[in-house]
Design an enzyme around this catalytic site. Structure first.
Site, PDB file in Angstrom:
ATOM      1  N   GLU A  27      -9.894   4.134   4.938  1.00  0.00           N
ATOM      2  CA  GLU A  27     -10.966   3.132   4.759  1.00  0.00           C
ATOM      3  C   GLU A  27     -11.162   2.013   5.986  1.00  0.00           C
ATOM      4  O   GLU A  27     -10.170   1.912   6.907  1.00  0.00           O
ATOM      5  CB  GLU A  27     -10.811   2.517   3.649  1.00  0.00           C
ATOM      6  CG  GLU A  27      -9.521   1.557   3.605  1.00  0.00           C
ATOM      7  CD  GLU A  27      -9.527   0.415   2.545  1.00  0.00           C
ATOM      8  OE1 GLU A  27     -10.477  -0.257   2.536  1.00  0.00           O
ATOM      9  OE2 GLU A  27      -8.744   0.204   1.335  1.00  0.00           O
ATOM     10  N   SER A 142     -13.747  -3.919  -9.910  1.00  0.00           N
ATOM     11  CA  SER A 142     -14.120  -3.201  -8.827  1.00  0.00           C
ATOM     12  C   SER A 142     -14.682  -2.021  -8.865  1.00  0.00           C
ATOM     13  O   SER A 142     -14.408  -1.081  -9.782  1.00  0.00           O
ATOM     14  CB  SER A 142     -12.843  -3.028  -7.829  1.00  0.00           C
ATOM     15  OG  SER A 142     -13.060  -2.432  -6.942  1.00  0.00           O
ATOM     16  N   LYS A 161      -1.897  -4.179  -7.386  1.00  0.00           N
ATOM     17  CA  LYS A 161      -1.425  -5.537  -6.946  1.00  0.00           C
ATOM     18  C   LYS A 161      -1.513  -6.410  -8.395  1.00  0.00           C
ATOM     19  O   LYS A 161      -2.582  -6.352  -9.136  1.00  0.00           O
ATOM     20  CB  LYS A 161      -1.382  -6.140  -5.820  1.00  0.00           C
ATOM     21  CG  LYS A 161      -2.540  -6.863  -5.436  1.00  0.00           C
ATOM     22  CD  LYS A 161      -2.623  -7.167  -3.950  1.00  0.00           C
ATOM     23  CE  LYS A 161      -3.153  -6.239  -2.927  1.00  0.00           C
ATOM     24  NZ  LYS A 161      -4.111  -5.221  -3.258  1.00  0.00           N
TER      25      LYS A 161
HETATM   26  N1  PSU Z   1      -6.536  -4.472  -1.552  1.00  0.00           N
HETATM   27  C1  PSU Z   1      -5.939  -4.409  -0.568  1.00  0.00           C
HETATM   28  N2  PSU Z   1      -6.608  -4.456   0.498  1.00  0.00           N
HETATM   29  C2  PSU Z   1      -7.605  -4.471   0.812  1.00  0.00           C
HETATM   30  C3  PSU Z   1      -8.569  -4.051  -0.368  1.00  0.00           C
HETATM   31  C4  PSU Z   1      -7.893  -4.064  -1.681  1.00  0.00           C
HETATM   32  O1  PSU Z   1      -4.516  -4.772  -0.600  1.00  0.00           O
HETATM   33  O2  PSU Z   1      -8.165  -4.565   1.810  1.00  0.00           O
HETATM   34  C5  PSU Z   1      -9.949  -3.725  -0.262  1.00  0.00           C
HETATM   35  C6  PSU Z   1     -10.186  -1.947  -0.438  1.00  0.00           C
HETATM   36  O3  PSU Z   1     -11.063  -1.838   0.393  1.00  0.00           O
HETATM   37  C7  PSU Z   1     -10.685  -2.277  -1.913  1.00  0.00           C
HETATM   38  C8  PSU Z   1     -11.558  -3.418  -1.934  1.00  0.00           C
HETATM   39  O4  PSU Z   1     -11.662  -1.098  -1.982  1.00  0.00           O
HETATM   40  O5  PSU Z   1     -10.817  -4.330  -1.271  1.00  0.00           O
HETATM   41  C9  PSU Z   1     -11.758  -3.880  -3.242  1.00  0.00           C
HETATM   42  O6  PSU Z   1     -12.682  -5.009  -3.357  1.00  0.00           O
HETATM   43  P1  PSU Z   1     -13.477  -5.186  -4.645  1.00  0.00           P
HETATM   44  O7  PSU Z   1     -12.306  -5.937  -5.487  1.00  0.00           O
HETATM   45  O8  PSU Z   1     -14.294  -6.382  -4.158  1.00  0.00           O
HETATM   46  O9  PSU Z   1     -13.903  -4.334  -5.205  1.00  0.00           O
HETATM   47 MN    MN Z   2     -14.992  -7.609  -7.777  1.00  0.00          MN
END
Ligand code: PSU
Ligand code: MN
Length: 307
Positions: A27, A142, A161
């Site tokens: 990613e 998410s 986490k």
């Molecule tokens: N967790 C991490 N590092 C990251 C992300 C999550 O330790 O960079 C990123 C990933 O790309 C994940 C996104 O898909 O954050 C999730 O964001 P949200 O909670 O806004 O969906």
């Molecule tokens: Mn979110």
């Protein structure tokens, strides 16, 4: 509809896919919004070389100038790491970033979409998004989880986490039929630490065993992804009490500052890095390397079964 109007697959990746050779998707949100420059770029390049060393071809995914790119050049990775104009792009953002010819860093959800369009089954990263703490009120869940429920890609990560509500994240995945598999562990790792206090659904002891389960899932059209939880190597794992306190403080600060929506995860990651004076970033980098190794080996095993 011509898919080629929207997607560009790097030659090396295209050839590997055609020959049924192992490919691992990566990613780009982790590059643009997950780590600071220049460590983000160094890490992304090293991850690619680890994947090669372990027998697979890396395909880092991002949107550049409105095109979904499957496989990037060094220059493109550097641009994603440096530019302030790269939008964090999850599923809902794709149509607009594409039609406006913008740059987007793909999250786990949108990287899965890109991987699936290209025919890549294995994806390695650091952490997935999940159900955030307080989601009972905020509804902050998410889009990664919804994607895992429908797109056929296995995501190798270091568990969930505790900026997330790990228990609720597991419940959500269960409801949506997404297996959570521990690589050589019964306990779900919690990203910076090996322990979380929660169990995985299945423990596997080899890449081969896991590849067989993935094949069975997708042969039977049990659509959707799999979470492969790979614990951070012990020597890099952080002190449980220290990281728990740090995360609690960061979550509190996010609440006090009214941080919400897509800003939430990047804000928390950067706060945790500041509070730990960079120690969390070092751990984060090591666990990503570890996931890249497993992702490549898993892709190798899966490609053997598909021959
Ligand atoms: N967790 C991490 N590092 C990251 C992300 C999550 O330790 O960079 C990123 C990933 O790309 C994940 C996104 O898909 O954050 C999730 O964001 P949200 O909670 O806004 O969906
Ligand atoms: Mn979110």
């Amino acid at each position: 509809m011509k898919l080629e109007n929207y997607i560009h697959i790097k030659e090396e990746v295209k050839e590997a896919l055609k020959a049924n050779k192992p490919v691992v998707a990566l990613e780009s949100t982790i590059i643009s919004h997950g780590m600071p420059y220049p460590k983000n770029v160094e890490t992304a390049l090293k991850v690619e070389s680890i994947i090669r060393e372990n027998g697979a071809i890396p395909a880092t995914i991002a949107i550049l100038n409105g095109v979904i790119k499957i496989g990037l050049t060094k220059e493109e990775i550097d641009h994603l790491g440096k530019s302030d104009n790269v939008i964090k792009a999850s599923r809902r953002d794709l149509p607009f970033i594409i039609s406006k010819k913008l740059d987007g860093a793909t999250t786990v959800a949108s990287t899965m979409i890109g991987a699936s369009l290209a025919g890549i089954k294995i994806f390695a990263t650091g952490g997935i998004g999940g159900v955030h703490r307080g989601a009972q009120q905020t509804f902050d869940i998410s889009a990664d989880l919804e994607e895992l429920s429908k797109t056929d890609v296995a995501v190798v990560c270091a568990g969930a986490k505790s900026i997330l509500d790990i228990g609720l994240t597991l419940e959500y995945l269960e409801t949506n039929g997404v297996p959570v598999v521990g690589y050589k562990t019964k306990e779900l790792p919690a990203f910076y630490t090996i322990k979380s206090g929660f169990d995985v659904d299945y423990k596997v002891d080899s890449e081969e065993e896991l590849a067989k389960a993935l094949k069975a899932k997708w042969d039977l059209e049990l659509n959707g992804g799999v979470v492969v939880a790979n614990p951070i190597p012990e020597e890099y794992s952080m002190d449980y009490d220290e990281i728990t306190k740090t995360i609690n403080d960061a979550v509190k600060e996010a609440e006090e500052n009214g941080i919400k929506g897509k800003e939430s995860t990047p804000f928390l990651l950067s706060k945790i890095k500041d509070i730990t004076k960079g120690k969390s970033l070092d751990a984060n980098i090591e666990l990503v390397y570890n996931n890249a190794r497993l992702g490549a080996k898993l892709a190798v095993e899966l490609s053997k079964l598909e021959k």
